[in-house]
Design an enzyme around this catalytic site. Structure first.
Site, PDB file in Angstrom:
ATOM      1  CG  HIS A   1      -0.074  -0.411   2.437  1.00 42.10           C
ATOM      2  ND1 HIS A   1       0.220  -1.731   2.717  1.00 42.10           N
ATOM      3  CD2 HIS A   1       0.593   0.316   3.330  1.00 42.10           C
ATOM      4  CE1 HIS A   1       1.020  -1.763   3.764  1.00 42.10           C
ATOM      5  NE2 HIS A   1       1.259  -0.561   4.157  1.00 42.10           N
ATOM      6  CB  CYS A   2       4.242   2.032   0.779  1.00 41.59           C
ATOM      7  SG  CYS A   2       3.739   1.821   2.463  1.00 41.59           S
ATOM      8  CB  ILE A   3       6.364   0.596  -3.309  1.00 42.61           C
ATOM      9  CG1 ILE A   3       7.184   0.493  -2.029  1.00 42.61           C
ATOM     10  CG2 ILE A   3       7.277   0.851  -4.506  1.00 42.61           C
ATOM     11  CD1 ILE A   3       7.857   1.783  -1.584  1.00 42.61           C
TER      12      ILE A   3
ATOM     13  CG  ASP B   1       3.440   6.117  -0.689  1.00 43.52           C
ATOM     14  OD1 ASP B   1       2.219   5.970  -0.516  1.00 43.52           O
ATOM     15  OD2 ASP B   1       4.291   5.721   0.121  1.00 43.52           O
TER      16      ASP B   1
END
Ligand code: SAJ
Length: 434
Positions: free
Chosen positions: A273-275, A278
């Site tokens: 859910h980040c890379i 974002d």
């Protein structure tokens, strides 16, 4: 005594009441660190069941262990609530809510907006508000601050606002919330000073920067850097595949360079859910300024191609054994987005299973961290590894969990497509690597 001085005193004496909005993999570990430092902490969440289990001293976050949360709850150092009116009793409030992307790759700011609305309703003079959710540069100044200033209070004098990026790496035993350096930037110097002072009471290293936008951009640089470099090696993997070169050997040898190089590794695609998320916050914002984030868009495209590349590799492997993909039994090893964790969010395994099914494959899976999987309207159960491999026409390893037994898998499987170099150094006719 000014409001700034009074809050500083409360922070230094740890008598400040610390509120955390959002009790997930960021908010809960942070609450524990504030509690262990001596603050009384109140966690705010909209989910009743999360709040109830936390108040029983139970943790649903893998990095927050019972021996940490139980005593804090028992001694009244931490409690959770769905009653947002209690925000009126807080001296500091950290916002740790999700910032997902919509399918259109536009930011979904609803969690930040809803949380800020609640905070604005109960905001008192002398309060420090810190946004931690990953977001586009300008969010704190342009979205959060105006909502808080509707209270009539003046930022930098009556209340204080900062941005501090979360750097939690779920499952990382070496780097946990306390020993990960914490960047913090405020709307005004007084805000930055109070934000830094607050974190200094609980965390080992604090890195003040001069504005909220710098702090917001720091996080996006960190994760965009990763996403683009992963895209680079994924493109290299497709090049090497075409040229018959072992890309894993190339990267390992390049990694012997003692300076100016940092290894990244090809994979089945970009999960979490980040890379994958974002960098598109940055791309969305710069597009509004008339600047196309071409590196981000290109890396996003390449990383998005990897699931199809893996399916083609499976089809090729079956073809080499005179089997069509249609009606072949494919056993998937690992569906979590990275090794040794249970999170399947944005996992490339889901895309790969979806496309394999579209091409007629019959899918089973094993993942010790994911007992059940619900996708495409179908419920699947994680099966026994050896049995699944033996019954399959082709096995595809998507997540290199340490729990997987290389020898047992190779012995049981007719063919293995390895997307993670899990079988590094193993020579076998059965093996097909990215
Ligand atoms: N991946 C590759 N090749 C690589 C590295 C990762 O394909 O060389 C894939 C992973 O399999 C996964 C995705 O990319 O599907 C993301 O992997 P990740 O290792 O970046 O793990 P995340 O998503 O948990 O990222 C978090 C981030 N932490 C925060 O945002 C606070 C990231 O900044 C960290 O660098 C990363 O953990 C980490 O280093 O573990």
């Amino acid at each position: 005594m000014t409001l700034h001085e009074r809050l500083a005193e409360k922070i230094k004496s740890r008598t400040a009441m610390a509120g955390i909005v959002g009790l997930g993999y960021v908010g809960l570990p942070l609450a524990m660190e504030f509690g262990r430092a001596g603050f009384e902490v109140v966690g705010f969440d909209v989910l009743e069941d999360k709040v109830a289990s936390l108040n029983q001293g139970k943790s649903y976050i893998q990095d927050v262990h019972p021996e940490v949360i139980e005593p804090l709850v028992a001694h009244g150092r931490f409690r959770a609530t769905t009653d947002f009116s209690k925000l009126a009793e807080m001296d500091t409030i950290n916002i740790c809510v999700p910032t997902p992307l919509r399918k259109t790759k536009d930011p979904d700011m609803s969690f930040i907006v809803n949380s800020t609305e609640q905070i604005a309703k109960y905001l008192r003079p002398g309060t420090l508000v810190i946004l931690e959710s990953t977001t586009y540069p300008g969010t704190t100044d342009e979205l959060v601050l105006p909502m808080l200033e509707k209270s009539g209070l003046k930022v930098g004098e009556d209340f204080f606002v900062c941005f501090s990026p979360e750097r939690v790496d779920p499952g990382n035993v070496k780097y946990q919330t306390r020993n990960i350096p914490k960047v913090v930037g405020g709307i005004t110097p007084a805000c930055t000073e109070l934000g830094a002072l607050f974190y200094q009471q609980s965390l080992d290293t604090v890195v003040p920067v001069t504005s909220t936008s710098v702090a917001e951009m720091v996080k996006l640089l960190e994760n965009t850097f990763r996403m683009i470099n992963i895209g680079l090696v994924n493109e290299l993997a497709m090049m090497c595949d075409r040229m018959g070169i072992n890309v894993w050997e190339v990267i390992d040898a390049a990694a012997t360079k003692p300076f100016g190089f940092m290894p990244f590794y090809p994979g089945p695609g970009l999960g979490g859910h980040c890379i994958p998320v974002d960098p598109f916050y940055l791309a969305w914002k710069t597009r509004q300024q008339g600047i196309e984030a071409r590196f981000i868009d290109l890396a996003g495209y390449i990383n998005g191609q990897m699931p199809h590349f893996v399916v083609d590799k499976v089809q090729h492997a079956l073809n080499e054994h005179r089997k069509p993909l249609r009606d072949s039994k494919i056993h998937v090893l690992g569906v979590a987005y990275k090794k040794n964790i249970e999170d399947v969010r944005e996992s490339p395994a889901l895309d790969i299973i979806h496309v394999l099914r579209q091409r007629g494959g019959v899918i089973t899976y094993s993942d010790p961290f994911v007992p059940h999987l619900q996708m495409d309207g179908m419920a699947m159960e994680s099966g026994d590894v050896a049995a699944g491999c033996a019954a399959a026409d082709c096995v595809v390893l998507i997540t290199d969990h340490a729990a997987f037994d290389r020898e047992a898998i190779l012995a049981a499987s007719p063919i293995v497509v390895d997307t993670r170099n899990f079988f590094k150094g193993v020579q076998s006719e059965k093996l097909f690597r990215l």
